[in-house]
Design an enzyme around this catalytic site. Sequence first.
Site, PDB file in Angstrom:
ATOM      1  N   CYS A  81       0.974  -1.408  -0.251  1.00 29.60           N
ATOM      2  CA  CYS A  81      -0.008  -0.687  -0.429  1.00 29.60           C
ATOM      3  C   CYS A  81       1.059   1.272   0.234  1.00 29.60           C
ATOM      4  CB  CYS A  81      -1.328   0.016   0.894  1.00 29.60           C
ATOM      5  SG  CYS A  81      -2.368   1.036   0.841  1.00 29.60           S
ATOM      6  N   HIS A 184      -3.403  -5.135   2.171  1.00 26.84           N
ATOM      7  CA  HIS A 184      -2.717  -5.634   3.565  1.00 26.84           C
ATOM      8  C   HIS A 184      -2.633  -7.407   3.730  1.00 26.84           C
ATOM      9  CE1 HIS A 184      -2.248  -1.443   4.444  1.00 26.84           C
ATOM     10  NE2 HIS A 184      -3.329  -0.839   3.685  1.00 26.84           N
ATOM     11  N   GLU A 186      -0.585  -8.626   5.271  1.00 26.67           N
ATOM     12  CA  GLU A 186      -0.514  -8.841   6.972  1.00 26.67           C
ATOM     13  C   GLU A 186      -1.953  -8.377   7.890  1.00 26.67           C
ATOM     14  OE1 GLU A 186      -0.484  -5.887   5.330  1.00 26.67           O
ATOM     15  OE2 GLU A 186      -0.496  -4.497   6.198  1.00 26.67           O
TER      16      GLU A 186
HETATM   17  N1  GLN Z   1      -2.951   6.280   0.275  1.00 23.64           N
HETATM   18  C1  GLN Z   1      -2.534   6.425   1.152  1.00 23.64           C
HETATM   19  C2  GLN Z   1      -1.103   6.862   0.879  1.00 23.64           C
HETATM   20  O1  GLN Z   1      -1.195   7.429   0.238  1.00 23.64           O
HETATM   21  C3  GLN Z   1      -1.252   4.737   1.517  1.00 23.64           C
HETATM   22  C4  GLN Z   1      -3.030   3.415   2.699  1.00 23.64           C
HETATM   23  C5  GLN Z   1      -3.001   2.610   3.232  1.00 23.64           C
HETATM   24  O2  GLN Z   1      -1.194   2.467   2.944  1.00 23.64           O
HETATM   25  N2  GLN Z   1      -3.432   1.449   3.716  1.00 23.64           N
HETATM   26  O3  GLN Z   1       0.005   6.877   1.462  1.00 23.64           O
END
Ligand code: GLN
Length: 209
Positions: A81, A184, A186
Amino acid sequence: MTSPVVGVLALQGDVHEHSQALAACGAQVVLVRRPADLASVDGLVLPGGESTTMDKLLRRYQLLGPLRAQVAHGLPVYGSCAGMILLADRIECGVQGQQTIGGLDVTVQRNAFGRQVDSFEERLDAPALGAGPEEPELRAVFIRAPWVSECGPAVQVLATVSTGPAAGRIVAVRQGALMATAFHPEISGDLRIHRAFLATVSRGWAAQK
Ligand code: GLN
């Protein structure tokens, strides 16, 4: 030492969850907060969180340069992410001046699934990870997630969204020793992604022994 040492960047985000998933897969885990912490690691996980905050902290703690050097040197790195955003060479919808570590020849669009949906679960097509129509599906949790809007020629697509309006969107990629997912693993309890990353780390680790 009997197993590879995997660092988790511990400036912000879901550090604890990644540490637990890696330990469950048999890795020795160390938390990385300063450049010196990188010396002992065979691989590194960049957790989810907020990429703009992590960018600021990476610069404040003088980690951005050392991390770029390690990636160029072939350190295996997995980003989830916000970590995927940090690994991308190009980002869309970043804040002004936002920098990345880079290394993955992809363009990643921040918050691509829409701001109205903060968190949701999707089924994925991920044959390279042992998931597809005939296999147990990979169920992935997305939290204000990005997607990959463009891939360079050396990038292998590992997973795409299988249903719904985002069907076909690229959400997991690999390029050499670098791996990234928009979701995610994890927090979903499915360790296939961490195992796939550890296989890459272990190959490099075994080669040095
Ligand atoms: N939207 C977040 C970002 O731009 C990422 C979200 C996340 O890691 N769950 O960093």
